[in-house]
Scaffold this active site. Structure first.
Site, PDB file in Angstrom:
ATOM      1  N   GLU A  46       0.873  -1.176   0.000  1.00 12.57           N
ATOM      2  CA  GLU A  46       0.000   0.000   0.000  1.00 12.57           C
ATOM      3  C   GLU A  46       0.908   1.224   0.000  1.00 12.57           C
ATOM      4  OE1 GLU A  46      -3.130  -0.078  -0.408  1.00 12.57           O
ATOM      5  OE2 GLU A  46      -3.526  -2.198  -0.093  1.00 12.57           O
TER       6      GLU A  46
ATOM      7  N   CYS B 146      -1.891   9.581   2.598  1.00 15.29           N
ATOM      8  CA  CYS B 146      -1.494   9.062   1.284  1.00 15.29           C
ATOM      9  C   CYS B 146      -2.576   9.247   0.224  1.00 15.29           C
ATOM     10  CB  CYS B 146      -1.110   7.589   1.384  1.00 15.29           C
ATOM     11  SG  CYS B 146      -2.374   6.536   2.120  1.00 15.29           S
TER      12      CYS B 146
END
Length: 496
Positions: free
Chosen positions: A237, A271
């Site tokens: 991720e 993010c």
């Protein structure tokens, strides 16, 4: 039983050293080798397999989140001056993962029966949901509770043992997890390891059955390289530059509120925050005063005094992001205070695509605006860059939002808002290309840590039906066996 399994596993590992003596001796002197061996031994006993055990551990994790809520708020404030509202938001999202897993675990664990060809109508064909074994979960600092414990929910639900490694950049939260989480979870099956990059390097020398990493693309490549040495499957991720297109036909006040919230939440250290805005010059002129108003309403005239605005996590990150302020033209904000690690909510106008702020993920409270000619130019701009973890589009015209959705590729997408797709637990979350691979959240979390084992159970009788596949072969057997294994085409035309 666990000690016996551990002894057996150690003997097995020693007896299976064939030719790779360097790797063996490196592993045997590794400070985490005995921990990994112990967890593997526990897993071999089958302790983590029963549904009741998994639920018990999930319930214990839920209690940790409830009973240590104030400690979590305090630790995150110490690490990043994170507002209690934002920390509480993070904890609540994590708790949803626990509750959703508890509510659905029994159905997720069931064997999944599949269609069978004619030759196997008397047999059982199904997918068995097995745990991988011992998994390693490595998390970053920006959301140090959710990004370590949400994957752990999936690992527990799937029946694995796990080592979790919180970020050393959020030391107070890491210390909290290391001190208190073992009081709630079974220490035979779960462990917390703290430390910096050198500790991660040592951890990765061990053979895990699965690795789950959240962090930067640069470190993701290192993790993937280490996993490749043992052919370990993994989920990455990662980050990237998440684009945000703002159409000329738009409610600019609402768009500004949602973009400012998404960008400046957690001081921009998210993010999936909108990394930059794409719009026409006309849209920029309309959006800018709305962004200025939103920032003032959210954080006041002096955001540094606001209890609702966080700080950069450390001095290095402060200096890195501060250097990006030299790109474009500072239209809003731009103030900094190194002693306080404070960077004001900042908007940069007239940014050029070759400037430094457009060359890396910002991961801070700086929002560049890049002007383009039109929607097609914005789509082309996005498509000639690495595929992002998330993409956003704002327009009062649904056709515009859908065109962006249809014409670009990204890990996730949200129309007319930012980051809210993360909160829908039934949606998969993850990247594509340089922003990572693999999905989690909700059932996708369980699936990530599950080995879907294709299984066929046949009876010992009815041997006459099997004789058609045995030698000696002939045309008659061929004529019988082929239709019995054939997949029937359900279309209207002939299958080519």
């Amino acid at each position: 039983m666990i000690l016996e399994a551990k002894k057996y596993y150690e003997v097995y590992m020693a007896s299976n050293v064939t030719g790779d003596n360097e790797s063996f001796f490196k592993c045997s002197s590794n400070p985490y080798a005995s921990l990994v061996t112990s967890l593997k031994a526990t897993w071999l006993t089958g302790k983590t397999h029963p549904m009741e055990y998994r639920k018990k551990q999930l319930e214990a994790l839920g209690r940790f989140l409830d009973e240590k809520k104030e400690d979590i708020l305090h630790a995150q404030y110490q690490d990043m001056r994170k507002p209690h509202f934002e920390s509480g938001f993070e904890t609540a999202v994590t708790k949803n993962e626990v509750k959703f897993a508890l509510d659905n675990l029994s159905s997720w664990m069931k064997d999944e029966y599949v269609e069978k060809p004619l030759a196997m109508q008397f047999d059982s064909a199904f997918i068995r949901k097995d745990p991988f074994g011992v998994v390693l979960i490595i998390a970053p600092y920006d959301y140090p509770i959710n990004l370590i414990l949400a994957p752990l929910v999936g690992a527990i639900a799937a029946g694995n043992c796990a080592i979790i490694k919180p970020s050393e950049k959020s030391p107070c939260t890491a210390r909290l997890l290391a001190e208190f989480l073992p009081c709630y979870l079974d220490s035979d099956t779960f462990a917390v390891v703290t430390g910096g990059p050198e500790h991660v390097t040592k951890l990765l020398e061990n053979h895990f059955d699965y690795i789950f990493f959240t962090g930067s693309t640069r470190v993701g490549k290192i993790i993937m390289s280490a996993a490749a040495r043992n052919l370990t499957p993994l989920t990455l991720e990662l980050g990237g530059k998440c684009p945000c297109y703002v159409d000329d036909c738009c409610d600019f006040h609402n768009a500004a509120n949602r973009i400012a919230w998404g960008k400046f939440f957690n001081a921009g250290q998210t993010c999936i925050a909108p990394d930059y805005v794409l719009c026409t010059v006309e849209a920029q002129e309309k959006l800018m005063p709305c962004l200025r108003q939103a920032i003032r309403e959210f954080y006041g005239c002096v955001p540094q005094d606001s209890p609702d605005f966080g700080r950069m996590v450390n001095d290095n990150e402060f200096r890195r992001v501060k250097a990006l302020l030299n790109s474009g033209r500072v239209a809003i904000g731009g103030e900094t205070d190194e002693c306080d690690r404070y960077i004001a909510p900042t908007v940069l106008a007239d940014v050029k695509e070759w400037e430094p702020v457009m060359q890396e993920e910002i991961f801070g409270p700086v929002l560049p605006i890049v002007t383009v000619a039109d929607l097609d130019a914005a789509i082309a701009f996005i498509n000639c860059r690495p595929r992002p973890l998330a993409a956003y589009a704002f327009s009062s015209n649904n056709k515009v939002v859908n065109k962006v959705l249809d014409c670009i590729s990204s890990g996730g997408f949200c129309g007319n808002d930012c980051m809210m797709q993360f909160l829908v637990i039934t949606l998969p979350y993850g990247g594509i290309g340089c922003s990572g691979f693999g999905k989690y959240h909700g059932k996708f979390n369980f699936d990530t840590f599950t080995n879907k084992r294709g299984t066929l159970l046949r009876c010992m009788g009815l041997e006459k039906f099997n004789s058609f596949r045995y030698p000696p072969y002939n045309d008659a057997k061929q004529a019988l066996i082929t239709p019995s294994l054939e997949i029937r085409h359900r279309g209207f035309g002939p299958m080519l």
